[in-house]
Each structure stands twice: as C-alpha cells, then as structure tokens.
Design a protein around this motif. Structure first.
Motif, PDB file in Angstrom:
ATOM      1  N   UNK A 117       0.945  -1.361   0.164  1.00 44.78           N
ATOM      2  CA  UNK A 117       0.059  -0.321  -0.099  1.00 44.78           C
ATOM      3  C   UNK A 117       1.418   1.092   0.113  1.00 44.78           C
ATOM      4  N   UNK A 118       0.726   1.905  -0.916  1.00 43.21           N
ATOM      5  CA  UNK A 118       0.916   3.440  -0.934  1.00 43.21           C
ATOM      6  C   UNK A 118      -0.044   4.342  -0.799  1.00 43.21           C
ATOM      7  N   UNK A 119       0.446   5.082   0.155  1.00 44.78           N
ATOM      8  CA  UNK A 119      -0.194   6.465   0.590  1.00 44.78           C
ATOM      9  C   UNK A 119       0.461   7.535   0.482  1.00 44.78           C
ATOM     10  N   UNK A 120      -0.753   8.608  -0.156  1.00 44.54           N
ATOM     11  CA  UNK A 120      -0.463   9.976  -0.016  1.00 44.54           C
ATOM     12  C   UNK A 120      -1.631  10.991   0.882  1.00 44.54           C
ATOM     13  N   UNK A 121      -1.476  12.647   1.270  1.00 43.62           N
ATOM     14  CA  UNK A 121      -2.234  13.280   1.408  1.00 43.62           C
ATOM     15  C   UNK A 121      -1.733  14.403   1.508  1.00 43.62           C
ATOM     16  N   UNK A 122      -2.099  15.812   2.014  1.00 45.33           N
ATOM     17  CA  UNK A 122      -1.789  16.966   2.034  1.00 45.33           C
ATOM     18  C   UNK A 122      -1.159  17.137   3.477  1.00 45.33           C
ATOM     19  N   UNK A 166      -5.264   7.795   5.573  1.00 47.70           N
ATOM     20  CA  UNK A 166      -6.034   8.098   6.941  1.00 47.70           C
ATOM     21  C   UNK A 166      -5.316   8.542   7.647  1.00 47.70           C
ATOM     22  N   UNK A 167      -5.519   8.814   8.685  1.00 50.29           N
ATOM     23  CA  UNK A 167      -5.411  10.107  10.265  1.00 50.29           C
ATOM     24  C   UNK A 167      -3.977   9.454  10.586  1.00 50.29           C
ATOM     25  N   UNK A 168      -2.837  10.075  11.041  1.00 48.46           N
ATOM     26  CA  UNK A 168      -2.153   9.303  11.695  1.00 48.46           C
ATOM     27  C   UNK A 168      -1.100   8.477  10.616  1.00 48.46           C
ATOM     28  N   UNK A 169      -2.073   8.232   9.563  1.00 45.20           N
ATOM     29  CA  UNK A 169      -1.485   6.981   8.819  1.00 45.20           C
ATOM     30  C   UNK A 169       0.630   7.218   8.486  1.00 45.20           C
ATOM     31  N   UNK A 179       3.189   4.611   9.829  1.00 39.18           N
ATOM     32  CA  UNK A 179       4.260   3.661   9.873  1.00 39.18           C
ATOM     33  C   UNK A 179       5.687   4.264   9.975  1.00 39.18           C
ATOM     34  N   UNK A 180       6.044   4.842  10.756  1.00 32.76           N
ATOM     35  CA  UNK A 180       7.212   5.336  11.061  1.00 32.76           C
ATOM     36  C   UNK A 180       7.480   4.434  12.155  1.00 32.76           C
ATOM     37  N   UNK A 181       6.330   4.524  13.488  1.00 31.44           N
ATOM     38  CA  UNK A 181       6.393   3.581  14.310  1.00 31.44           C
ATOM     39  C   UNK A 181       6.580   1.932  14.183  1.00 31.44           C
ATOM     40  N   UNK A 182       6.485   1.501  13.267  1.00 35.30           N
ATOM     41  CA  UNK A 182       5.638   0.428  12.653  1.00 35.30           C
ATOM     42  C   UNK A 182       7.129  -0.333  11.963  1.00 35.30           C
ATOM     43  N   UNK A 238      -5.252  11.000  17.059  1.00 34.99           N
ATOM     44  CA  UNK A 238      -4.940  12.381  17.401  1.00 34.99           C
ATOM     45  C   UNK A 238      -4.075  13.046  16.317  1.00 34.99           C
ATOM     46  N   UNK A 239      -3.773  12.809  15.883  1.00 39.09           N
ATOM     47  CA  UNK A 239      -2.694  13.436  14.726  1.00 39.09           C
ATOM     48  C   UNK A 239      -4.076  13.835  13.191  1.00 39.09           C
ATOM     49  N   UNK A 240      -3.300  14.702  12.283  1.00 44.48           N
ATOM     50  CA  UNK A 240      -4.245  15.123  11.155  1.00 44.48           C
ATOM     51  C   UNK A 240      -3.452  14.018  10.208  1.00 44.48           C
ATOM     52  N   UNK A 241      -4.639  14.121   8.997  1.00 43.81           N
ATOM     53  CA  UNK A 241      -4.244  13.599   7.784  1.00 43.81           C
ATOM     54  C   UNK A 241      -3.411  14.013   7.587  1.00 43.81           C
ATOM     55  N   UNK A 242      -2.140  13.340   6.709  1.00 42.42           N
ATOM     56  CA  UNK A 242      -1.206  14.041   6.344  1.00 42.42           C
ATOM     57  C   UNK A 242      -0.063  13.956   7.194  1.00 42.42           C
ATOM     58  N   UNK A 243       0.236  12.874   8.319  1.00 37.75           N
ATOM     59  CA  UNK A 243       1.215  12.967   9.877  1.00 37.75           C
ATOM     60  C   UNK A 243       0.814  12.013  10.492  1.00 37.75           C
TER      61      UNK A 243
END
Length: 498
Positions: A40-45, A145-148, A152-155, A493-498
């Motif tokens: 899966x590759x994700x993208x966001x503002x 998604x929010x905080x994704x 991923x950085x945590x995973x 608690x994170x916004x989408x894109x972070x």
C-alpha cells in the motif's frame, strides 16, 4: 560462564519462557496489525488547509517512485534528499498542473522508513486538488488515513511510542513550555530513560536466573545476587522520584487549573479579561454579575492554563447566585493555583475580611510543603490609591498591586505567575523527562508495584517473575507489546498527512 550469562540476558529480554515457546508451537496472532499493509502506498496533503504560498503533499510506500515518475514524465528519479524543480502533469491527460519542487527520500532513510516523495506545490486550492486527483489516479496509491504516516514510522522502528506522543504534543503545542517539553520527548529522552531502566532489569533478571541454575557452582561470582538486589533498589528510588513529579508533566500538557476568586466587585472578571486578552466575562459595577464558572484556556507567561472566573463569594441573595457561590467554592478546592482578588479600596468591608479569613488565611498559614494549592493575593484597583507605591495594608500576606484599568502592575503579576506555574508544571528545558500522560504514570506505577515483590531471599522464582512483570511494563510504555486499541487511541490525535 560469561557466554552462558549473555544467553540469559537475551532470554530475559525476550520475556518469560511460556509453555508455548518451550514446545516450539507457533502463534498465528503474533503479527501486529499496526504494521502497514504490504504494497500500500498512501498520499495526503501534509500542510494546512486553505490558500497559502506553498503546500506540501507527501506519499509513502513502494509505489512512491512510480508516482513521482508518473507526474513528472521522467524516467530517472531525482537525486535523493535534494530539491529539484519539475513540471507536474496529470498522468492521464498530460495537462500541466503546476511547476513544483520535488524531494525524493528512498527508504529506509525517510520519516516512515519507506520510499517517500514530497511535492512542494503552490498553495492554491485548485493546484492542491489537481495534484491530489492526479496521485489518486496512479495505480497502487490511496489516500492516507489520520496519523498513518506516523504509524508507519512507528511500525518501522523510526519512532517509539513515547516519541510518537511527543510528536503529537508538538503538533498541538500552544505555549512555549509545551513546545519545549514536546520537543524533548520527540528527541527520545523519556524513551531512552525507560530503555535504560529496562536494561537494568534485564541484567538483574539474568543474574537471578543464573543463581537459580548455578547457585552452587564455583564459577558463579558470590555477589551476583546482591548486585541484582542493589540495582533493583536503585531503580525503585528513581521510579519513586518520577512518580512524585507525575502531575507536573500532566499539567504542562493539559494546562494548570488557575481559579480567580474573591468577593463581588473586586475585579475578578476584569482580571480574567486582561490575562486572556479577550472579553471572556461580562464586567459590570453591579455585584453578582458572574453567576456561573466561566473557563478559558490561556497562555500565561509561556505556560498553559485553564483560567476560571467564579462568582463573588458572599451570602447570595437568591438561589441562582447561591448556586454560583457553591460552584465557586467547589472550583477553589480543585484549583492548582488560586488568584485571590481583593478591591484595594475596600479592604475593610465585611466581604473582604471574610474572604481573607476563609480563603487566603488558611492557605497562607501552611508551610510550602504542606500546601495542596498555590495562591497569589492580588490587590486590584491600585489606581484608586492616593499615593503611588503606597502599601495599603502592611499586615496582609505577601501580595501584588494591580490596576486592571490602567495595566499598572501587570508585568509583576505575570512574572509571579511564571514562577508559580514553573513550580507547578516543571521546567521543560531542564531536569529529567516529565511524565505527560496517564499512560506513562500507569506503567511506571505498575513497574514500581512489581519491584516491591522482588525479595530474592524468600523465593528466587517469584523474584525473577517480579522482574519480568516490571520489565514488561517499561517495554509497553515505549511501545513494545502495545494493543491495537491503545495505538488507535494515540494515533487518532494526528491529522491526515501526518
């Protein structure tokens, strides 16, 4: 002997030897669902919404390089971690979208540990919408998604759970003190402290298990058990010191509760408006204007605070005002800091004397170590005094002169507030890392409780189990063995894109 002891260390770090692990069976649920879905590759503002000079759009995952090539019509990727100017076009129609800076971050040297790309485009809504739609048309990409990104950085081991929480706090920081504390936690200070404590317990557990298996062996040092006992007791003392300071970090993150109290018409509402720099409360010469508790979050001298304006403390003339007085007294008991406000021109009134006797006197008569709350006595309406700098009542407890009308004395009050709030919230720029969340407090208390059962003189097997339980709580504090429900709670608690 040392090779065997190292084996014990590794075994202790892996946790208790369960029946399942001894039999060599497998556990189908061992794979954490917190890991990103394969492929899966994700993208966001990632920057804020609305018109701006530059907007940042990011993508993370194995198809990030393909997405970059698709939008720039280039066969080769740009140099890693260097900004390159490129024309972005819709891969379907070839229509130009924007001329932008692109940055390529090949994994694992990226925020998420995966291949990542950033598009720094002009911040107009049409430009941002066009680039997002173009990315959505690239096969293998989907909106994040929010905080994704942070998840991923945590995973991928780029951040532990305390660092993730520090990043969330940094994004939401509204005061200088909150920013400093969040940055220290993001830098890993709390996580490193817990890792060091876990290593201490791992070593102690290895020594205890060595004594269990080789207690009569001549090759085992005689002081192995006493060294483990010494290390555990030192760790208990360190945990006790942090647990005594736990409320400071939570106040720093959520805000200290500052209650403004006093008799009617002392200027409480004027002071709340002055400190919050906005008209929070109605100001009127009529006594009893404030009937309920009015709360507003404020930045007081760089520290977060929840400022509460309360009803004037007197015998109410009606049931509504009486209820307001009851709520004011209730908030006084819950306050971290009380701003006691009196009218300097009306100190001899029965209301002022009663307030001094019932609220100020009992709190000021205690020694600093006995006080449950801090208190600042503020004498308002100093502009009504006949002489500048004249002390109206030297027999009063230490106090500050203030005029909410002219602002005279405000700097002294803010400096006093800074001192009091620094004592309540701690200094985020110095000292050991603070515990900012109830989760931190829970795991350290559980670790301390487990170590209280460490008594090797009675039963070595139980002592070893106490060390395993204690170490498990430290591991879970930094993210090891965390449940999906806990991770969902943190990352929401994170916004989408972070």
């Amino acid at each position: 002997m040392w090779r065997w002891l190292w084996t014990r260390v590794v075994r202790a770090a892996a946790g208790p030897r369960s029946a399942c692990s001894r039999r060599g069976c497998s556990n189908s649920s061992s794979t954490s669902s917190s890991a990103p879905a394969a492929g899966a590759t994700i993208f966001a503002l990632s920057s804020g919404q609305g018109r701006c000079g530059v907007a940042v759009i990011r993508a993370s995952g194995p198809a990030s390089g393909h997405a970059l090539r698709s939008l720039t019509a280039a066969r080769d990727l740009p140099p890693a971690r260097r900004a390159s100017l490129r024309l972005l076009s819709d891969p379907s129609s070839g229509e130009p979208l924007d001329r932008a800076l692109v940055l390529w971050f090949p994994g694992p040297h990226s925020f998420t540990g995966e291949d990542c790309v950033e598009f720094h485009v002009h911040g107009g809504p049409a430009v941002v919408s066009g680039v997002l739609q173009a990315l959505g048309s690239v096969p293998g990409l989907r909106p994040a998604e929010a905080g994704e990104f942070t998840r991923r950085a945590f995973a991928h081991g780029k951040l532990d759970l305390t660092e993730v929480e520090g990043l969330a706090d940094l994004i939401h920081a509204e005061t200088e003190a909150q920013r400093r504390q969040a940055l220290r936690q993001l830098d890993g200070e709390l996580g490193q402290l817990c890792h060091g404590w876990a290593e201490t317990l791992t070593k102690a557990l290895a020594h205890v298990e060595a004594y269990i298996d080789f207690g009569e062996d001549d090759n085992l040092e005689e002081d192995v058990l006493s060294e483990a006992h010494k290390d555990v007791r030192a760790l208990e003392a360190a945990l006790d010191a942090h647990l005594r300071d736990a409320r400071r970090g939570q106040r720093l993150r959520s805000g200290a509760h500052v209650v403004v109290a006093g008799p009617p018409n002392a200027g409480k509402s004027s002071l709340v408006n002055l400190l919050s720099q906005k008209p929070v409360s109605i100001v009127s010469p009529e006594p009893g204007t404030t009937r309920d508790v009015l709360e507003t979050p404020v930045d007081l001298a760089g520290f977060p605070a929840l400022l509460s304006d309360t009803a004037g403390l007197r015998d109410g003339v009606g049931p509504v005002e009486q209820e307001g007085v009851r709520r004011a007294q209730e908030r006084l008991q819950q306050a971290d800091l009380v701003l006691a406000v009196l009218d300097v021109s009306d100190l001899g009134s029965s209301a002022s004397r009663h307030f001094l006797a019932s609220v100020v006197g009992p709190r000021c008569s205690l020694s600093p170590g006995e006080r449950q709350q801090r208190l600042l006595l503020v004498l308002n309406k100093a502009d009504l005094l006949p002489g500048a700098g004249q002390d109206p009542e030297p027999r009063l407890p230490p106090h500050l002169l203030l005029s909410c009308l002219t602002g005279a004395g405000l700097d002294d009050l803010l400096e006093a507030l800074r001192t009091e709030l620094a004592a309540l919230c701690g200094d985020p720029a110095a000292g050991p890392p603070l515990l900012t969340r109830a989760r931190h407090l829970h795991h350290l208390r559980a670790c301390r409780d487990a170590l209280a059962h460490f008594r090797p003189a009675r039963d070595l097997a139980l002592a070893a189990e106490a060390l395993r339980v204690a170490r498990g709580h430290l591991t879970r504090l930094t993210g090891g063995g965390g449940t999906d429900e806990l991770l969902e709670l943190i990352f929401r608690d994170f916004c989408v894109g972070k």
